[in-house]
Design an enzyme around this catalytic site. Structure first.
Site, PDB file in Angstrom:
ATOM      1  N   ILE A 137       5.841   6.885  -0.428  1.00 52.03           N
ATOM      2  CA  ILE A 137       4.601   7.583  -0.755  1.00 52.03           C
ATOM      3  C   ILE A 137       3.503   6.689  -0.209  1.00 52.03           C
ATOM      4  CG2 ILE A 137       3.125   8.540  -2.556  1.00 52.03           C
ATOM      5  CD1 ILE A 137       5.649   8.555  -4.382  1.00 52.03           C
ATOM      6  N   GLY A 181       0.820  -1.196   0.000  1.00 49.23           N
ATOM      7  CA  GLY A 181       0.000   0.000   0.000  1.00 49.23           C
ATOM      8  C   GLY A 181       0.860   1.253   0.000  1.00 49.23           C
ATOM      9  N   HIS A 182       1.915   1.244  -0.830  1.00 52.39           N
ATOM     10  CA  HIS A 182       2.806   2.390  -0.935  1.00 52.39           C
ATOM     11  C   HIS A 182       3.623   2.289  -2.223  1.00 52.39           C
ATOM     12  CE1 HIS A 182       5.474  -0.628   0.990  1.00 52.39           C
ATOM     13  NE2 HIS A 182       6.396  -0.063   0.239  1.00 52.39           N
ATOM     14  N   ALA A 183       4.355   3.358  -2.501  1.00 51.60           N
ATOM     15  CA  ALA A 183       5.327   3.391  -3.600  1.00 51.60           C
ATOM     16  C   ALA A 183       6.599   4.018  -3.043  1.00 51.60           C
ATOM     17  CB  ALA A 183       4.798   4.218  -4.767  1.00 51.60           C
ATOM     18  N   ARG A 228       2.384  -0.582  -4.933  1.00 47.56           N
ATOM     19  CA  ARG A 228       2.240  -2.028  -4.793  1.00 47.56           C
ATOM     20  C   ARG A 228       1.401  -2.363  -3.585  1.00 47.56           C
ATOM     21  NH1 ARG A 228       7.680  -1.694  -3.485  1.00 47.56           N
ATOM     22  NH2 ARG A 228       7.501  -0.128  -5.090  1.00 47.56           N
TER      23      ARG A 228
END
Length: 137
Positions: free
Chosen positions: A125, A53-55, A100
């Protein structure tokens, strides 16, 4: 941020040496386009939970299902692609600027992550709206 075509992201073969005593896979410097700066792994993840749940702005990561299986949903801001990891001799290289989410962990699944950078909160992010702005979507 340059747009990353999700079709360019696919599983990489990790060299496997088969032997009657068992298999051995090796990751050496030629496999990844970066030096490994951090190694971590996820385990005991409930089947209905998700991770990620981030980049990342700068870091790349290489994910391997050492045991069991799980899905990785990749998102470039315009489209998504789901990749199932379920073989310890296949890995998924995720470049910078890709959102992802990991889900559908099987019982006993272990996800190994080899990262191009040390932990740095500023590189993450964590809000999808910020990600969309980052990639210009």
């Amino acid at each position: 941020m340059k747009y990353t075509d999700l079709n360019s992201i696919d599983l990489l073969d990790i060299p496997k040496i088969s032997d009657p005593r068992g298999n051995l896979s090796v990751i050496e410097k030629e496999l990844l386009p970066y030096a490994i700066k951090r190694v971590y792994y996820l385990y005991d993840v409930p089947t209905d939970a998700f991770r990620g749940g981030h980049a990342h702005k700068e870091q790349s990561e290489f994910l391997i299902a050492l045991s069991g299986s799980f899905n990785v949903v990749l998102d470039n801001g315009k489209e998504t692609k789901t990749v199932t990891l379920n073989k310890p001799y296949k890995g998924l290289l995720i470049p910078t600027g890709i959102w992802r989410e990991l889900s559908d962990f099987s019982s006993g699944a272990i996800c190994l992550v080899l990262s191009s950078g040390e932990f740095l909160e500023e590189d993450y992010i964590r809000q999808y709206s910020d990600f969309k702005s980052f990639v210009g979507a």
